[in-house]
Design a protein around this motif. Structure first.
Motif, PDB file in Angstrom:
ATOM      1  N   TYR A 150       2.999 -16.469   0.847  1.00 44.17           N
ATOM      2  CA  TYR A 150       1.826 -15.758  -0.161  1.00 44.17           C
ATOM      3  C   TYR A 150       1.200 -14.704   0.866  1.00 44.17           C
ATOM      4  O   TYR A 150       0.764 -15.080   2.116  1.00 44.17           O
ATOM      5  CB  TYR A 150       0.860 -16.684  -0.577  1.00 44.17           C
ATOM      6  N   ILE A 151       1.261 -13.518   0.485  1.00 42.23           N
ATOM      7  CA  ILE A 151       0.723 -12.494   1.449  1.00 42.23           C
ATOM      8  C   ILE A 151      -0.217 -11.785   0.495  1.00 42.23           C
ATOM      9  O   ILE A 151      -0.017 -11.352  -0.396  1.00 42.23           O
ATOM     10  CB  ILE A 151       1.907 -11.567   1.958  1.00 42.23           C
ATOM     11  N   GLU A 152      -1.299 -11.607   1.075  1.00 45.81           N
ATOM     12  CA  GLU A 152      -2.489 -10.661   0.572  1.00 45.81           C
ATOM     13  C   GLU A 152      -2.615  -9.394   1.536  1.00 45.81           C
ATOM     14  O   GLU A 152      -2.583  -9.456   2.714  1.00 45.81           O
ATOM     15  CB  GLU A 152      -3.636 -11.339   0.731  1.00 45.81           C
ATOM     16  N   MET A 153      -2.606  -8.205   0.633  1.00 43.82           N
ATOM     17  CA  MET A 153      -2.667  -6.797   1.413  1.00 43.82           C
ATOM     18  C   MET A 153      -4.033  -6.402   0.696  1.00 43.82           C
ATOM     19  O   MET A 153      -4.202  -6.139  -0.405  1.00 43.82           O
ATOM     20  CB  MET A 153      -1.732  -6.095   1.203  1.00 43.82           C
ATOM     21  N   THR A 154      -4.927  -5.688   1.570  1.00 44.19           N
ATOM     22  CA  THR A 154      -5.948  -4.736   0.843  1.00 44.19           C
ATOM     23  C   THR A 154      -5.538  -3.402   1.063  1.00 44.19           C
ATOM     24  O   THR A 154      -5.030  -3.066   2.138  1.00 44.19           O
ATOM     25  CB  THR A 154      -7.171  -5.199   1.737  1.00 44.19           C
ATOM     26  N   LEU A 155      -5.769  -2.686  -0.197  1.00 41.92           N
ATOM     27  CA  LEU A 155      -5.316  -1.250  -0.217  1.00 41.92           C
ATOM     28  C   LEU A 155      -6.654  -0.433  -0.473  1.00 41.92           C
ATOM     29  O   LEU A 155      -6.750   0.000  -1.721  1.00 41.92           O
ATOM     30  CB  LEU A 155      -4.186  -1.150  -1.226  1.00 41.92           C
ATOM     31  N   PRO A 156      -7.674   0.081   0.404  1.00 46.15           N
ATOM     32  CA  PRO A 156      -8.684   0.693  -0.286  1.00 46.15           C
ATOM     33  C   PRO A 156      -8.635   1.987  -0.446  1.00 46.15           C
ATOM     34  O   PRO A 156      -8.079   2.460   0.183  1.00 46.15           O
ATOM     35  CB  PRO A 156      -9.479   0.460   1.174  1.00 46.15           C
ATOM     36  N   GLY A 157      -9.221   2.047  -1.867  1.00 42.11           N
ATOM     37  CA  GLY A 157      -9.245   3.313  -2.295  1.00 42.11           C
ATOM     38  C   GLY A 157      -8.099   3.769  -2.811  1.00 42.11           C
ATOM     39  O   GLY A 157      -7.786   5.091  -3.027  1.00 42.11           O
ATOM     40  N   VAL A 158      -7.038   2.866  -3.151  1.00 43.55           N
ATOM     41  CA  VAL A 158      -5.772   3.397  -3.543  1.00 43.55           C
ATOM     42  C   VAL A 158      -5.702   2.980  -5.100  1.00 43.55           C
ATOM     43  O   VAL A 158      -6.083   2.041  -5.404  1.00 43.55           O
ATOM     44  CB  VAL A 158      -4.757   2.540  -2.855  1.00 43.55           C
ATOM     45  N   PRO A 159      -5.342   4.222  -5.918  1.00 46.77           N
ATOM     46  CA  PRO A 159      -5.185   3.717  -7.322  1.00 46.77           C
ATOM     47  C   PRO A 159      -4.134   2.764  -7.630  1.00 46.77           C
ATOM     48  O   PRO A 159      -2.988   2.603  -6.750  1.00 46.77           O
ATOM     49  CB  PRO A 159      -4.907   5.053  -7.963  1.00 46.77           C
ATOM     50  N   ARG A 160      -4.279   2.129  -8.857  1.00 47.02           N
ATOM     51  CA  ARG A 160      -3.236   1.067  -9.310  1.00 47.02           C
ATOM     52  C   ARG A 160      -1.716   1.374  -9.160  1.00 47.02           C
ATOM     53  O   ARG A 160      -1.053   0.682  -8.424  1.00 47.02           O
ATOM     54  CB  ARG A 160      -3.620   0.559 -10.498  1.00 47.02           C
ATOM     55  N   LYS A 161      -1.252   2.592  -9.619  1.00 42.93           N
ATOM     56  CA  LYS A 161       0.055   3.018  -9.582  1.00 42.93           C
ATOM     57  C   LYS A 161       0.516   3.223  -8.233  1.00 42.93           C
ATOM     58  O   LYS A 161       1.506   2.781  -7.798  1.00 42.93           O
ATOM     59  CB  LYS A 161       0.184   4.244 -10.394  1.00 42.93           C
ATOM     60  N   GLN A 162      -0.294   3.825  -7.409  1.00 44.77           N
ATOM     61  CA  GLN A 162       0.206   3.874  -6.067  1.00 44.77           C
ATOM     62  C   GLN A 162       0.236   2.746  -5.097  1.00 44.77           C
ATOM     63  O   GLN A 162       1.170   2.457  -4.530  1.00 44.77           O
ATOM     64  CB  GLN A 162      -0.754   5.023  -5.360  1.00 44.77           C
ATOM     65  N   ALA A 163      -0.768   1.815  -5.534  1.00 46.20           N
ATOM     66  CA  ALA A 163      -0.747   0.284  -4.739  1.00 46.20           C
ATOM     67  C   ALA A 163       0.700  -0.377  -5.361  1.00 46.20           C
ATOM     68  O   ALA A 163       1.027  -1.053  -4.386  1.00 46.20           O
ATOM     69  CB  ALA A 163      -2.040  -0.448  -5.130  1.00 46.20           C
ATOM     70  N   GLU A 164       1.017  -0.282  -6.581  1.00 43.03           N
ATOM     71  CA  GLU A 164       2.170  -0.893  -7.008  1.00 43.03           C
ATOM     72  C   GLU A 164       3.333  -0.365  -6.108  1.00 43.03           C
ATOM     73  O   GLU A 164       4.465  -1.133  -5.748  1.00 43.03           O
ATOM     74  CB  GLU A 164       2.401  -0.722  -8.582  1.00 43.03           C
ATOM     75  N   LYS A 165       3.307   0.977  -6.229  1.00 42.10           N
ATOM     76  CA  LYS A 165       4.515   1.490  -5.395  1.00 42.10           C
ATOM     77  C   LYS A 165       4.456   1.159  -3.774  1.00 42.10           C
ATOM     78  O   LYS A 165       5.594   0.856  -3.391  1.00 42.10           O
ATOM     79  CB  LYS A 165       4.389   3.026  -5.312  1.00 42.10           C
ATOM     80  N   ILE A 166       3.391   1.361  -3.223  1.00 35.67           N
ATOM     81  CA  ILE A 166       3.259   0.766  -1.585  1.00 35.67           C
ATOM     82  C   ILE A 166       3.622  -0.695  -1.478  1.00 35.67           C
ATOM     83  O   ILE A 166       4.461  -1.033  -0.695  1.00 35.67           O
ATOM     84  CB  ILE A 166       1.923   0.967  -1.260  1.00 35.67           C
ATOM     85  N   THR A 167       3.216  -1.657  -2.447  1.00 37.83           N
ATOM     86  CA  THR A 167       3.487  -2.775  -2.320  1.00 37.83           C
ATOM     87  C   THR A 167       5.019  -3.080  -2.552  1.00 37.83           C
ATOM     88  O   THR A 167       5.597  -3.798  -1.748  1.00 37.83           O
ATOM     89  CB  THR A 167       2.824  -3.913  -3.407  1.00 37.83           C
ATOM     90  N   THR A 168       5.591  -2.583  -3.620  1.00 37.86           N
ATOM     91  CA  THR A 168       7.017  -2.675  -3.933  1.00 37.86           C
ATOM     92  C   THR A 168       7.916  -2.050  -2.238  1.00 37.86           C
ATOM     93  O   THR A 168       8.874  -2.799  -2.008  1.00 37.86           O
ATOM     94  CB  THR A 168       7.529  -1.628  -4.937  1.00 37.86           C
ATOM     95  N   GLU A 169       7.438  -1.063  -1.840  1.00 32.18           N
ATOM     96  CA  GLU A 169       8.037  -0.455  -0.773  1.00 32.18           C
ATOM     97  C   GLU A 169       7.996  -1.522   0.505  1.00 32.18           C
ATOM     98  O   GLU A 169       8.884  -1.892   1.132  1.00 32.18           O
ATOM     99  CB  GLU A 169       7.452   0.749  -0.179  1.00 32.18           C
ATOM    100  N   ALA A 170       6.770  -2.311   0.530  1.00 32.57           N
ATOM    101  CA  ALA A 170       6.386  -3.115   1.669  1.00 32.57           C
ATOM    102  C   ALA A 170       7.357  -4.292   1.480  1.00 32.57           C
ATOM    103  O   ALA A 170       7.895  -4.773   2.533  1.00 32.57           O
ATOM    104  CB  ALA A 170       4.982  -3.402   1.701  1.00 32.57           C
ATOM    105  N   CYS A 171       7.477  -4.748   0.320  1.00 30.33           N
ATOM    106  CA  CYS A 171       8.454  -5.844  -0.161  1.00 30.33           C
ATOM    107  C   CYS A 171       9.875  -5.419   0.140  1.00 30.33           C
ATOM    108  O   CYS A 171      10.424  -6.559   1.062  1.00 30.33           O
ATOM    109  CB  CYS A 171       8.145  -6.260  -1.511  1.00 30.33           C
ATOM    110  N   ASP A 172      10.513  -4.621  -0.317  1.00 25.76           N
ATOM    111  CA  ASP A 172      11.683  -4.027  -0.236  1.00 25.76           C
ATOM    112  C   ASP A 172      12.375  -3.806   1.427  1.00 25.76           C
ATOM    113  O   ASP A 172      13.284  -4.179   1.636  1.00 25.76           O
ATOM    114  CB  ASP A 172      11.998  -2.853  -1.003  1.00 25.76           C
ATOM    115  N   ARG A 173      11.057  -3.198   2.101  1.00 25.60           N
ATOM    116  CA  ARG A 173      11.896  -2.855   3.473  1.00 25.60           C
ATOM    117  C   ARG A 173      11.260  -3.777   4.526  1.00 25.60           C
ATOM    118  O   ARG A 173      12.151  -3.959   5.467  1.00 25.60           O
ATOM    119  CB  ARG A 173      11.000  -1.555   3.948  1.00 25.60           C
TER     120      ARG A 173
END
Lengths: 82, 228
Positions: free
Chosen positions: A41-64
């Motif tokens: 289980y991994i928690e990441m804080t994305l301060p000031g990032v809108p939802r859509k962008q947060a989803e994109k960043i998290t997907t990239e973090a997972c995939d890479r």
């Protein structure tokens, strides 16, 4: 936003850690449990990032980095900062 | 032959590899820190064992993004010899330079003991000089060396002669009893399709001098160099 990432062994991949814990539950007399799968289980804080962008960043973090697609699968939730 | 021996934070078999190359075999060797980004002038690369980045996340998962790994990829693409031992093997699978994954040993324990390996297929420079009719005694020392590929990938590996070493009995029988960690097909080492990149869980560099209990590991390095 806060990302909560759940990583689990892919279906069909042996999970010796999970089966050992499952056996321990059985030994304790805790019944009714048929399959234990252990993951991360991994928690990441994305301060000031809108939802859509947060989803994109998290997907990239997972995939890479966070997930090895050969053996693991993942899902995540994006939560508003509380 | 000039060897680059990579050093990550947490590498701990780098000096053992250096000792074999430089002092036992009298070849050239140089440590290369993982922040460097060039392998110019080297003929071979060793990614040594250890616990790069503390094995955090997954063994090898973070080391594969070190700057030097881009150079290793380019070096391998040009046909350069790359040997990943133990954690080095884990780095190579995480980097996608070798197929499969290395997961926890089936008994969840760190296993440190001697094992016997049967080399297969003399088609790679790493096994060309080995005797395929005997076994080689090397130490293993790892917790996540359980090699995992899908049945379809395993068939591909066998078809292309990519399985370099399997765990065997002393006499060379490849049986479940000789499998220390649950690896599929008793696999201890694999090469890429081009056969210039080898990942191997047991440690040939720790079995290269008689005082260490075996000199069987020396044959692999000699095969790489092309001497007998």
């Amino acid at each position: 936003m806060k990302a909560q990432v759940y990583i689990t062994p892919k279906a069909g991949i042996l999970d010796p850690e999970g089966s050992t814990v499952g056996q321990a539950l059985k030994n304790l007399g805790i019944g009714g449990v048929s399959d234990v799968r252990m993951g991360k289980y991994i928690e990441m804080t994305l301060p000031g990032v809108p939802r859509k962008q947060a989803e994109k960043i998290t997907t990239e973090a997972c995939d890479r980095l966070l997930v090895n697609p050969n053996i693991e699968t993942y899902r995540f939730d994006i939560l508003e900062d509380s | 032959m000039r060897f680059a021996i990579l050093v990550f934070p947490g590498s701990n078999c780098d000096h053992d590899a250096y000792q074999v190359v430089r002092h036992v075999l009298k070849e050239e060797a140089e440590f290369v820190w993982h922040r460097q980004d060039s392998l110019d002038g080297f003929d071979a690369v060793i990614i040594p064992g250890g616990f790069s980045y503390g094995d955090y996340l997954r063994s090898g998962a973070i080391a594969r993004f070190s700057p030097i790994m881009q150079a290793v990829q380019a070096f391998a693409n040009q046909g350069g010899l790359v040997l990943g031992i133990c954690n080095g093997f884990q780095v190579l699978v995480e980097a996608g330079m070798l197929p499969g994954a290395l997961v926890h040993n089936h008994n969840l324990r760190f296993i440190s003991r001697m094992v016997h390996l049967k080399p297969e297929n003399g088609g790679s420079p790493f096994t060309a000089g080995l005797d395929l009719d005997r076994t080689y005694k090397l130490p293993m020392a790892h917790q996540s060396g359980n090699y995992l590929v899908s049945p379809a990938e395993l068939a591909e590996l066998e078809k292309h002669g990519q399985i370099a070493f399997r765990y065997a009995t002393r006499e060379g029988k490849i049986v479940p009893e000789a499998n220390p960690n649950g690896s599929c097909g008793n696999i201890a080492g694999v090469v890429n399709r081009e056969k210039n990149v080898l990942g191997l869980m047991p440690h040939p560099e720790r079995a290269a001098e008689a005082i260490l209990g075996s000199i069987d590991g020396l044959a692999l390095f000699k095969s790489m160099i092309g001497i007998s």
